[in-house]
Scaffold this active site. Structure first.
Site, PDB file in Angstrom:
ATOM      1  N   ASN A  67      -0.927  -2.309 -13.780  1.00 13.07           N
ATOM      2  CA  ASN A  67      -1.339  -2.450 -12.081  1.00 13.07           C
ATOM      3  C   ASN A  67      -2.964  -2.092 -12.964  1.00 13.07           C
ATOM      4  OD1 ASN A  67      -2.368  -3.061 -10.093  1.00 13.07           O
ATOM      5  ND2 ASN A  67      -0.440  -1.818  -9.432  1.00 13.07           N
ATOM      6  N   LYS A 121      -5.343  -2.392 -10.663  1.00 15.92           N
ATOM      7  CA  LYS A 121      -5.427  -1.855  -9.368  1.00 15.92           C
ATOM      8  C   LYS A 121      -7.008  -1.862  -8.960  1.00 15.92           C
ATOM      9  CE  LYS A 121      -2.256   1.985  -8.877  1.00 15.92           C
ATOM     10  NZ  LYS A 121      -1.726   3.445  -7.869  1.00 15.92           N
ATOM     11  N   HIS A 145       1.973  -3.971  -2.419  1.00 14.64           N
ATOM     12  CA  HIS A 145       2.330  -2.570  -3.089  1.00 14.64           C
ATOM     13  C   HIS A 145       1.293  -1.774  -1.870  1.00 14.64           C
ATOM     14  CE1 HIS A 145      -0.184   0.551  -4.618  1.00 14.64           C
ATOM     15  NE2 HIS A 145       0.621   0.145  -5.618  1.00 14.64           N
ATOM     16  N   GLU A 197      -0.350   0.651  -1.225  1.00 14.93           N
ATOM     17  CA  GLU A 197      -1.947   0.402  -1.041  1.00 14.93           C
ATOM     18  C   GLU A 197      -2.131  -0.186  -0.094  1.00 14.93           C
ATOM     19  OE1 GLU A 197      -2.971   1.140  -5.389  1.00 14.93           O
ATOM     20  OE2 GLU A 197      -2.027   3.165  -5.365  1.00 14.93           O
ATOM     21  N   GLU A 245       8.845   1.915  -6.233  1.00 15.35           N
ATOM     22  CA  GLU A 245       7.424   2.336  -6.088  1.00 15.35           C
ATOM     23  C   GLU A 245       7.954   3.773  -5.149  1.00 15.35           C
ATOM     24  OE1 GLU A 245       4.971   0.533  -8.427  1.00 15.35           O
ATOM     25  OE2 GLU A 245       4.035   0.360  -7.037  1.00 15.35           O
ATOM     26  N   GLY A 286       0.444   7.353  -8.392  1.00 13.10           N
ATOM     27  CA  GLY A 286      -0.611   7.537  -8.373  1.00 13.10           C
ATOM     28  C   GLY A 286      -0.814   9.342  -8.142  1.00 13.10           C
ATOM     29  N   SER A 290       4.405   7.413 -11.260  1.00 14.38           N
ATOM     30  CA  SER A 290       3.162   7.765 -12.514  1.00 14.38           C
ATOM     31  C   SER A 290       3.999   7.751 -14.177  1.00 14.38           C
ATOM     32  CB  SER A 290       3.365   9.323 -12.399  1.00 14.38           C
ATOM     33  OG  SER A 290       2.450   9.365 -10.734  1.00 14.38           O
TER      34      SER A 290
HETATM   35  P1  PGA Z   1       0.581   5.216 -11.023  1.00 17.84           P
HETATM   36  O1  PGA Z   1       0.353   3.802 -10.284  1.00 17.84           O
HETATM   37  O2  PGA Z   1       1.067   4.243 -12.581  1.00 17.84           O
HETATM   38  O3  PGA Z   1      -0.834   5.525 -11.089  1.00 17.84           O
HETATM   39  O4  PGA Z   1       1.011   5.722 -10.161  1.00 17.84           O
HETATM   40  C1  PGA Z   1       1.468   3.334 -10.130  1.00 17.84           C
HETATM   41  C2  PGA Z   1       1.780   1.655  -9.029  1.00 17.84           C
HETATM   42  O5  PGA Z   1       1.071   2.176  -8.358  1.00 17.84           O
HETATM   43  O6  PGA Z   1       2.171   0.448  -9.477  1.00 17.84           O
END
Ligand code: PGA
Length: 260
Positions: free
Chosen positions: A16, A18, A104, A106, A176, A182, A221
């Site tokens: 992803n 983003k 997601h 976010e 998640e 993140g 992560s």
């Molecule tokens: P990250 O993000 O691996 O940077 O923690 C995962 C995601 O948002 O799908």
């Protein structure tokens, strides 16, 4: 037989991006990734990338014939209408997109995406021929308050509400935990396994057979060094990878970690 040993569930590793990737960066990334990946038939996992709208057509072109799926990061549930700034499922299928990430954390946090809208989005994606990846997960406060299962139950039941039982297995769910996205604070393999087994049990409440076939990914992560332990868990069917997917080398190492 434990559901994790069923042959139908090949793992999937999805990157992803983003808010990353000009067209020049996307083109370079696709070239470097393809150079690192084994041929499709020899990969330990299905592979996909989620690019921003402006790079999607270019990724489709670059990755055509490679078996790497191209996903959007969101979409609107309506086909058209007065929804300034939005993109619909038929607009994505028209340019050859394979699927779409929905809900997601976010998008939920910064763009007010609701479970009610997601219900429509998951169904609209399937109706248009897109593979939806529905994201669910609890905050740190919810985990500490013992509310993880309540939150997951709500998100999974709402998100899948408008999907017919026969099509449930076409949805991918990504667990998640928000505290891991993140942050560099990855869930332990046990936490990932427990939560994902719970998500699968929620799907089984709707349709037992679909629960054995549906893919449930872990996200938050995931890095080359921690991927293997998480991916080895019986109910974990792959990973949704944010930060570590931006570097083709580290993304390829995570894909390699899916090998049994
Ligand atoms: P990250 O993000 O691996 O940077 O923690 C995962 C995601 O948002 O799908």
């Amino acid at each position: 037989m434990p559901s994790g040993s069923l042959p139908q569930r090949t793992p999937a590793i999805v990157g992803n991006w983003k808010l990353w990737g000009t067209r020049a960066q996307a083109a370079d990334h696709c070239d470097r990734l393809l150079a690192l990946l084994p041929d499709e038939g020899r990969r330990p996992a299905a592979v996909g990338i989620c690019a921003p709208f402006t790079s999607l057509d270019l990724c489709v072109e670059k990755l055509s014939g490679s078996g790497v799926g191209v996903y959007a990061q969101t979409m609107h549930q309506e086909e058209s209408g007065a929804f300034t700034g939005e993109v619909s499922a038929p607009m994505l299928t028209e340019i050859g997109i394979d699927g779409v990430v929905l809900g997601h954390s976010e998008r939920r946090q910064f763009f007010c995406e609701t479970d009610r809208a997601l219900q429509e989005k998951v169904a609209a994606a399937l109706a248009a021929g897109l593979r939806p990846i529905l994201c669910v997960g609890e905050t740190e406060d919810e985990r500490e308050a013992g509310e993880t299962e309540r939150k997951l139950r709500h998100q999974v039941q709402e998100g899948l509400e408008k999907v017919e039982s026969e099509r449930l297995a076409e949805v991918t769910i990504a667990y998640e935990p928000i505290w891991a996205v993140g942050t560099g604070q990855v869930a332990t393999p046990e936490i990932a396994q427990d939560a994902i087994a719970f998500v699968r049990a929620l799907v089984a409440d709707r349709a037992k057979e679909a629960a054995e076939r549906i893919r449930v990914l872990y996200g938050g992560s995931v890095k080359p060094d921690n991927a293997a332990a998480i991916l080895a868990q019986p109910d974990v069917d792959g990973a949704l990878v944010g930060g570590a997917s931006l570097d083709p080398e580290s993304f390829a190492r995570i894909i390699a970690a899916a090998a049994p």
